[in-house]
Design a protein around this motif. Structure first.
Motif, mmCIF file in Angstrom:
data_model
loop_
_atom_site.group_PDB
_atom_site.id
_atom_site.type_symbol
_atom_site.label_atom_id
_atom_site.label_comp_id
_atom_site.label_asym_id
_atom_site.label_seq_id
_atom_site.Cartn_x
_atom_site.Cartn_y
_atom_site.Cartn_z
ATOM 1 N N PHE A 137 0.712 -1.274 -0.052
ATOM 2 C CA PHE A 137 0.026 -0.035 0.042
ATOM 3 C C PHE A 137 0.931 1.153 0.029
ATOM 4 N N VAL A 138 1.877 0.998 0.841
ATOM 5 C CA VAL A 138 2.760 2.476 0.847
ATOM 6 C C VAL A 138 3.386 2.750 -0.575
ATOM 7 N N ASP A 139 4.014 1.352 -1.006
ATOM 8 C CA ASP A 139 4.388 1.572 -2.486
ATOM 9 C C ASP A 139 3.631 2.337 -3.415
ATOM 10 N N ASP A 140 2.450 1.724 -3.645
ATOM 11 C CA ASP A 140 1.462 2.152 -4.217
ATOM 12 C C ASP A 140 0.702 3.531 -4.241
ATOM 13 N N TYR A 141 0.683 3.861 -2.970
ATOM 14 C CA TYR A 141 -0.229 5.199 -2.827
ATOM 15 C C TYR A 141 1.054 6.298 -2.156
ATOM 16 N N LEU A 142 1.891 5.983 -1.460
ATOM 17 C CA LEU A 142 2.616 6.957 -0.576
ATOM 18 C C LEU A 142 3.971 7.330 -0.821
ATOM 19 N N LYS A 466 27.159 9.194 -8.315
ATOM 20 C CA LYS A 466 26.015 8.394 -8.065
ATOM 21 C C LYS A 466 25.552 8.560 -6.616
ATOM 22 N N PHE A 467 26.448 8.768 -5.698
ATOM 23 C CA PHE A 467 26.115 8.895 -4.434
ATOM 24 C C PHE A 467 25.325 10.473 -3.981
ATOM 25 N N ASP A 468 25.737 11.287 -4.538
ATOM 26 C CA ASP A 468 25.011 12.463 -4.826
ATOM 27 C C ASP A 468 23.643 12.458 -5.138
ATOM 28 N N ASP A 469 23.336 11.508 -6.122
ATOM 29 C CA ASP A 469 21.952 11.597 -6.681
ATOM 30 C C ASP A 469 21.093 10.777 -5.652
ATOM 31 N N ILE A 470 21.500 9.767 -4.984
ATOM 32 C CA ILE A 470 20.861 8.918 -4.214
ATOM 33 C C ILE A 470 20.570 9.702 -2.886
ATOM 34 N N LEU A 471 21.805 10.466 -2.503
ATOM 35 C CA LEU A 471 21.395 11.300 -1.409
ATOM 36 C C LEU A 471 20.452 12.570 -1.514
ATOM 37 N N ASP A 472 20.270 13.090 -2.706
ATOM 38 C CA ASP A 472 19.342 13.876 -2.887
ATOM 39 C C ASP A 472 18.098 13.233 -2.825
ATOM 40 N N LEU A 473 17.717 12.132 -3.459
ATOM 41 C CA LEU A 473 16.661 11.310 -3.383
ATOM 42 C C LEU A 473 16.112 10.876 -2.116
ATOM 43 N N THR A 474 17.010 10.410 -1.328
ATOM 44 C CA THR A 474 16.729 10.148 0.284
ATOM 45 C C THR A 474 16.333 11.523 1.028
ATOM 46 N N ALA A 475 16.760 12.538 0.852
ATOM 47 C CA ALA A 475 16.743 13.705 1.777
ATOM 48 C C ALA A 475 15.272 14.178 1.180
ATOM 49 N N ARG A 476 14.770 13.913 -0.180
ATOM 50 C CA ARG A 476 13.515 14.272 -0.653
ATOM 51 C C ARG A 476 12.650 13.280 -0.054
ATOM 52 N N GLN A 477 12.925 12.138 0.010
ATOM 53 C CA GLN A 477 11.905 10.989 0.509
ATOM 54 C C GLN A 477 11.580 11.305 1.774
ATOM 55 N N LEU A 478 12.392 11.652 2.929
ATOM 56 C CA LEU A 478 12.329 11.647 4.119
ATOM 57 C C LEU A 478 11.610 13.225 4.441
ATOM 58 N N ASN A 479 11.975 14.088 3.464
ATOM 59 C CA ASN A 479 10.914 15.186 3.593
ATOM 60 C C ASN A 479 9.463 14.776 3.209
ATOM 61 N N GLU A 480 9.402 14.147 2.262
ATOM 62 C CA GLU A 480 7.991 13.805 1.958
ATOM 63 C C GLU A 480 7.225 13.006 3.036
ATOM 64 N N ARG A 481 7.971 12.034 3.401
ATOM 65 C CA ARG A 481 7.434 11.324 4.815
ATOM 66 C C ARG A 481 7.288 12.340 6.126
ATOM 67 N N PHE A 482 7.872 13.298 6.107
ATOM 68 C CA PHE A 482 7.900 14.275 7.289
ATOM 69 C C PHE A 482 6.633 15.271 7.083
ATOM 70 N N ASN A 483 6.317 15.459 5.767
ATOM 71 C CA ASN A 483 5.138 16.168 5.617
ATOM 72 C C ASN A 483 3.793 15.362 5.483
ATOM 73 N N PHE A 484 3.898 14.203 5.436
ATOM 74 C CA PHE A 484 2.943 13.062 5.812
ATOM 75 C C PHE A 484 2.719 12.976 7.229
ATOM 76 N N GLN A 485 4.062 13.119 7.895
ATOM 77 C CA GLN A 485 3.845 12.593 9.419
ATOM 78 C C GLN A 485 3.224 13.833 9.974
ATOM 79 N N LYS A 486 3.386 15.072 9.676
ATOM 80 C CA LYS A 486 3.177 16.131 10.564
ATOM 81 C C LYS A 486 1.822 16.434 10.209
ATOM 82 N N THR A 487 0.865 15.867 9.420
ATOM 83 C CA THR A 487 -0.438 15.922 9.373
ATOM 84 C C THR A 487 -1.250 15.274 10.458
ATOM 85 N N ALA A 488 -0.451 14.279 11.184
ATOM 86 C CA ALA A 488 -1.227 13.548 12.263
ATOM 87 C C ALA A 488 -1.866 14.497 13.339
ATOM 88 N N LEU A 489 -2.864 13.925 14.061
ATOM 89 C CA LEU A 489 -3.474 14.984 14.899
ATOM 90 C C LEU A 489 -2.936 14.347 16.293
#
Length: 734
Positions: A137-142, A466-489
């Motif tokens: 579900f996480v893969d498909d929608y989040l 290659k390391f820079d590319d995956i570091l950038d992606l990981t930082a974005r992914q964590l920010n995306e998860r953060f933006n999802f987490q912060k909406t919790a009540l």
């Protein structure tokens, strides 16, 4: 008119009517009548012209079914529907196989992902069912398509992905004083403020257990000694009042007596008030000891998360020099030394001794005697681990020896290694903060992919690209998860977001946690530095100065980029020396499938834990410390240093002290000592012999305590194949 198609993996591709025609043709060829090219083209044209601009694969297939049912070829419609069902079943086959493995209690890497989880129990099975069905579900929608592809291609691992939809955070250091002084309400229950040591001990357990059910990581208490010390004095006063009732004397002047320590003594030879005072002390010490016994017992028996695992708990202590704080420390250590049940080593809580100059560093320091006791306990029970508060990166300019709340300026750690201290968005402290989420990069794969480049400089340069590319992606992914987490009540986390997390007391219960969540950290981890270096330069950092120089360059670069992400996204990003448990074998297995067996890289069932020197490499403790030490300053999201010692550690306490001192000499932050310890659950007999399965006294099967990633496990039955392979490769450092 259809222009783009959303595939099942989330990718968006251009519309291609040939795929529709091919599917219809295949269904027709399976019938007795055969294909009808005109009908195929007619249906394809109608769907293409009448569809929406963007459609999913499933929506297009539904339209194909409708068109076939409207045509004269009902036989083709039946075959097409049957074919879709078969494909759907095939896609679900992996989930079915995993479920069967869980149902049949098979011992494999799926059911043994976490050694602290008993997936054989009904509650554990339910947790695993939920976990394995939530991840898709996480893969498909989040997850974004880029992140999902990085995970699929083995570049990135998102930790606790099954908890992603819950918006829960990883861990927190409990400000236990808030609860002990004011009580708390969590869910359906509530607790009043504590008045005596027994109650304080129980509330500490309840706090850890309750928060564990609201989070997906571990729970820790940053200053166990400071928090419980006031209740030692309260219990002492209670004992004095009992004596007042018994003797009829007014002893109120003893309530605030200046006690240097709480030490049990024989009453023989004591008279009058001196005898009464010592009696009250003896009774108080007995109560503290029982409270510590109860705390340890509860933390090894109270289950959380649906009843499938005990609380992943840690406690930090060692710097309270008051008589009451010393009493808590001493009785905790003595209870730990005695063991639980029939003398077994307690698995939890993970205990962390905070060592500091002026407190427990030299023989003249006030808590040095307790530090010696801590080393004696470690020699038998593996705990406490040791946290070096004097490491340059563990110091705080706000710490003062005369500050009664100086613990707020002392770093504390989760037992596995997670460290939270620096803070761009609030006070620099460990208290009331924790990790929000973390993800780990497979730097070994990046190195393998460039290892065929013959020119070394070009090879390493390409690795960093290659390391820079995956570091950038990981930082974005964590920010995306953060933006999802912060909406919790706030109401979703009744205890964590009302008492424990800094600033949570000001939250609206029906509002989000957005205003306080940034107090925590986002961790970017790495695994397999040793294998990465072997792939790049032919040797690991423990055996080559060139490799060590490159290893430090890699992690320093990571640290620099993470600092950039802090500014770019406005978060507390940190570099984590990932505690690889289930992940240690996952990355390796996939890379071996792709690249085959590469000597020194994919020829084992695991990648080496973070920046550690490989467990199979023969070297001295000092050499290991010298190599690993510089990485501690760089990995402020968490790190740990291990040393394996030989023989019966209970006869060699000095070796423990030498290793802890060495941590200070090399500016290391956190470490522990591993050794062999067998325990007979039947008669309680213990020894340190290796490769012995049964007790020589009664013949019962030994329990052999082992450390997996910072915490202990009483049996290796729940270890996954990667960690078992690593365990078998571990050698003594001497």
């Amino acid at each position: 008119m259809i222009q783009t198609v959303v595939k099942r993996d989330g990718r968006v591709v251009g519309y291609n009517e040939e795929k529709i025609k091919a599917a219809i043709r295949k269904a027709m060829l399976s019938t007795d009548i055969g294909e009808d090219e005109a009908l195929i083209q007619k249906i394809a044209d109608r769907i293409g012209m009448t569809g929406n601009a963007r459609m999913t694969v499933e929506e297009i297939q539904d339209k194909v079914e409708i068109e076939l049912m409207k045509s004269a070829r009902k036989d083709v419609a039946k075959r097409y529907i049957a074919y879709r069902d078969q494909r759907s079943i095939a896609r679900r086959a992996k989930t079915r196989d995993i479920f069967l493995e869980i149902i049949e209690a098979k011992n494999n890497d799926v059911t043994r992902e976490n050694a602290n989880m008993n997936t054989d129990s009904p509650a554990g099975m339910m947790m695993k069912f939920a976990s394995e069905t939530t991840k898709p579900f996480v893969d498909d929608y989040l997850l974004t398509a880029a992140v999902k592809q990085a995970v699929k291609n083995n570049y990135l691992h998102i930790h606790d992905k099954d908890y992603y939809p819950t918006k829960s955070l990883t861990c927190v250091q409990h400000p236990l004083d808030r609860i002990l002084e004011h009580g708390f309400v969590a869910g359906h229950g509530e607790s009043r403020p504590a008045k005596r040591i027994e109650t304080a001990s129980v509330i500490a357990c309840i706090s850890l257990e309750t928060a564990q059910n609201e989070m997906h990581g571990g729970q820790a208490i940053p200053a166990f000694d400071f928090y419980l010390a006031p209740f030692v004095r309260k219990s002492f006063v209670e004992e004095v009042k009992n004596l007042e009732q018994l003797t009829g004397q007014d002893l109120s002047h003893l309530y605030n007596a200046d006690l240097k320590d709480y030490l049990r003594k024989d009453l023989d030879g004591l008279e009058g008030e001196e005898r009464l005072l010592q009696h009250a002390i003896n009774k108080t010490v007995g109560r503290v000891h029982q409270s510590m016994e109860a705390f340890i017992h509860n933390m090894n028996t109270i289950h959380s998360r649906g009843g499938n695992q005990v609380v992943f708990s840690s406690i930090n202590y060692g710097t309270d020099t008051s008589a009451e704080g010393r009493c808590v420390i001493r009785e905790l250590l003595l209870s730990t030394y005695e063991g639980v049940g029939n003398g077994a080593t307690a698995i939890f809580p993970i205990q962390i001794w905070k060592k500091k100059r002026g407190v427990s560093y030299l023989p003249e320091d006030p808590n040095y005697d307790l530090y010696e006791l801590a080393c004696k306990v470690t020699a038998r029970r593996f705990f406490p681990n040791f946290l070096n508060l004097d490491a340059t990166f563990n110091r705080s300019e706000a710490w003062r020896a005369d500050d009664p709340k100086r613990y707020e300026h002392e770093v504390a750690t989760m037992g596995c290694r997670t460290r939270v201290f620096e803070n761009r968005y609030g006070e620099k402290t460990s208290v009331g903060r924790g990790n929000i989420s973390f993800s780990t990069i497979n730097i070994v794969r990046l190195a393998i992919e460039v290892s065929n480049i013959k020119d070394k400089e070009e090879r390493i340069a390409r690795f960093f690209e290659k390391f820079d590319d995956i570091l950038d992606l990981t930082a974005r992914q964590l920010n995306e998860r953060f933006n999802f987490q912060k909406t919790a009540l706030a109401k979703q986390f009744p205890l964590v977001m009302s008492v424990l997390w800094n600033g949570s007391d000001k939250l609206d219960r029906n509002g989000t946690i957005e205003s306080v969540i940034n107090q925590g950290t986002l961790g970017i981890g790495f695994i397999g530095l040793a294998e990465c270096l072997i792939a790049l330069v032919g040797k690991h950092h423990g055996e080559s100065e060139e490799a060590q120089e490159l290893g430090l360059k890699i992690v320093s670069h990571m640290r620099s980029r993470v600092n950039d992400y802090c500014e770019q996204y406005g978060h507390n990003y940190s570099v984590l020396a990932t505690p690889a448990e289930g992940l240690s074998g996952k990355f390796t297995k996939k890379d071996r499938q792709t690249f085959g067996i590469i000597p020194g890289v994919t020829d084992k069932d695991y990648y080496t834990n973070s920046n550690h020197v490989p467990v199979y490499y023969h070297c001295s403790p000092r050499h290991k410390a010298k190599i690993e030490a510089p990485y501690h300053e760089l990995t402020r999201g968490g790190h740990i240093f291990y040393v394996e010692i030989d023989g019966d550690a209970t006869h060699n306490e000095k070796s423990i002290m030498q290793i802890v001192d060495m941590m200070d000499q090399y500016n290391m932050g956190y470490g522990s000592v591993n050794h062999n310890r067998n325990h007979c659950p039947n008669c309680g007999y213990e020894n340190a012999e290796k490769n012995v399965e049964h007790c020589p006294k009664c013949g019962a099967k030994f329990e052999t305590i082992q450390r997996i990633t910072g915490y202990l496990v009483g049996t290796t039955d729940r270890w996954n194949s990667g960690k078992l392979a690593e365990l078998n490769d571990r050698i003594v450092h001497k």
